[in-house]
Design an enzyme around this catalytic site. Sequence first.
Site, PDB file in Angstrom:
ATOM      1  N   HIS A  93     -10.923  31.728  35.139  1.00 11.29           N
ATOM      2  CA  HIS A  93     -12.073  30.877  35.462  1.00 11.29           C
ATOM      3  C   HIS A  93     -11.609  29.535  36.004  1.00 11.29           C
ATOM      4  CE1 HIS A  93     -12.307  28.034  31.966  1.00 11.29           C
ATOM      5  NE2 HIS A  93     -11.757  29.012  31.277  1.00 11.29           N
ATOM      6  N   ASP A 150      -7.131  24.422  30.218  1.00 10.38           N
ATOM      7  CA  ASP A 150      -8.356  25.233  30.243  1.00 10.38           C
ATOM      8  C   ASP A 150      -9.206  24.874  31.463  1.00 10.38           C
ATOM      9  OD1 ASP A 150     -10.377  26.945  29.508  1.00 10.38           O
ATOM     10  OD2 ASP A 150     -11.151  25.679  27.902  1.00 10.38           O
ATOM     11  N   GLU A 160     -17.706  29.878  33.713  1.00 10.45           N
ATOM     12  CA  GLU A 160     -17.333  30.611  32.499  1.00 10.45           C
ATOM     13  C   GLU A 160     -17.692  29.833  31.250  1.00 10.45           C
ATOM     14  OE1 GLU A 160     -14.771  31.617  29.053  1.00 10.45           O
ATOM     15  OE2 GLU A 160     -14.804  29.745  30.175  1.00 10.45           O
ATOM     16  N   GLU A 161     -17.593  28.512  31.317  1.00  9.36           N
ATOM     17  CA  GLU A 161     -17.789  27.692  30.123  1.00  9.36           C
ATOM     18  C   GLU A 161     -19.239  27.763  29.646  1.00  9.36           C
ATOM     19  OE1 GLU A 161     -15.501  26.587  28.428  1.00  9.36           O
ATOM     20  OE2 GLU A 161     -13.788  26.064  29.693  1.00  9.36           O
ATOM     21  N   ASP A 214      -6.522  33.004  30.719  1.00  7.54           N
ATOM     22  CA  ASP A 214      -7.348  31.909  30.203  1.00  7.54           C
ATOM     23  C   ASP A 214      -6.572  31.138  29.146  1.00  7.54           C
ATOM     24  OD1 ASP A 214      -9.392  30.218  29.445  1.00  7.54           O
ATOM     25  OD2 ASP A 214     -10.880  31.801  29.187  1.00  7.54           O
TER      26      ASP A 214
END
Length: 254
Positions: free
Chosen positions: A79, A91, A123-124, A159
């Site tokens: 992501h 991240d 994605e978050e 990830d």
Amino acid sequence: MRHLAGIGPREGTSTAYRAALGWLEQQFRAAGYQTRRQPVPVPAGTSWGIPVRAGTSWNLIATRPGFDPAAPHRIVGAHLDTVPQAPGAEDNASGIAVLLETARLHRDRPTRFPTAFIAFGAEEPRGPGDSRHHYGSRAYVASLPQAHRTALRGMVSLDRVGVGAVVPICAGSPDQLALRTQVRAVAARLGVRSRVCVNRSSDHWSFVRAGLPGVRLGSTPYAEYHSARDLPGVVDPAQLERMGRVASGWLLTG
């Protein structure tokens, strides 16, 4: 990784996300890949305590010329977005860095199956639960016709891959362990230490919940998680190399 972290927070509908997307698309094209942007509608919500607006995010799909998703293939994904307050070196600029370098390494190097390299948007989380998380990968999976689903031989999500000294290899469900076992065997052949886990907090889960094989590489806790302190110094180049070796080894053999 440093370039993306230097852009700053890249929430999935933001101007910064679009800048990161454009840069990454240029990198893939320069490496000889064809690219396609897939729009992803995203609702308003709250992301890690900060309100975020509704809008459009994008997945970026990079493939070699002649790639046929109706034929047996694999996917490696990561992501591109962050939570609103984090520059996201770990991240997930770390995952995107390994994604891009793995694609570059295999530009002219045969893999066991043709591979699509995908940067997922949004994605978050924008709220609690699966329905407020993993928007890009859920949209991608939902768009797949049955022939493409049948042809998929495995998906690996990169990830948070730059912290720690052991490679986490995480299944999305206790009853879908075959791919995790396969990837861990690759790590063992390469002499890379790994550990197993069950984890649903990444884009592999969108595939697993649809009955498709998926695993996550990465997920070592670190103090700077989802904060303004998630900067390049958090990331260990040696761990990036371990993760890249495992991802590349899986593409070559599996």
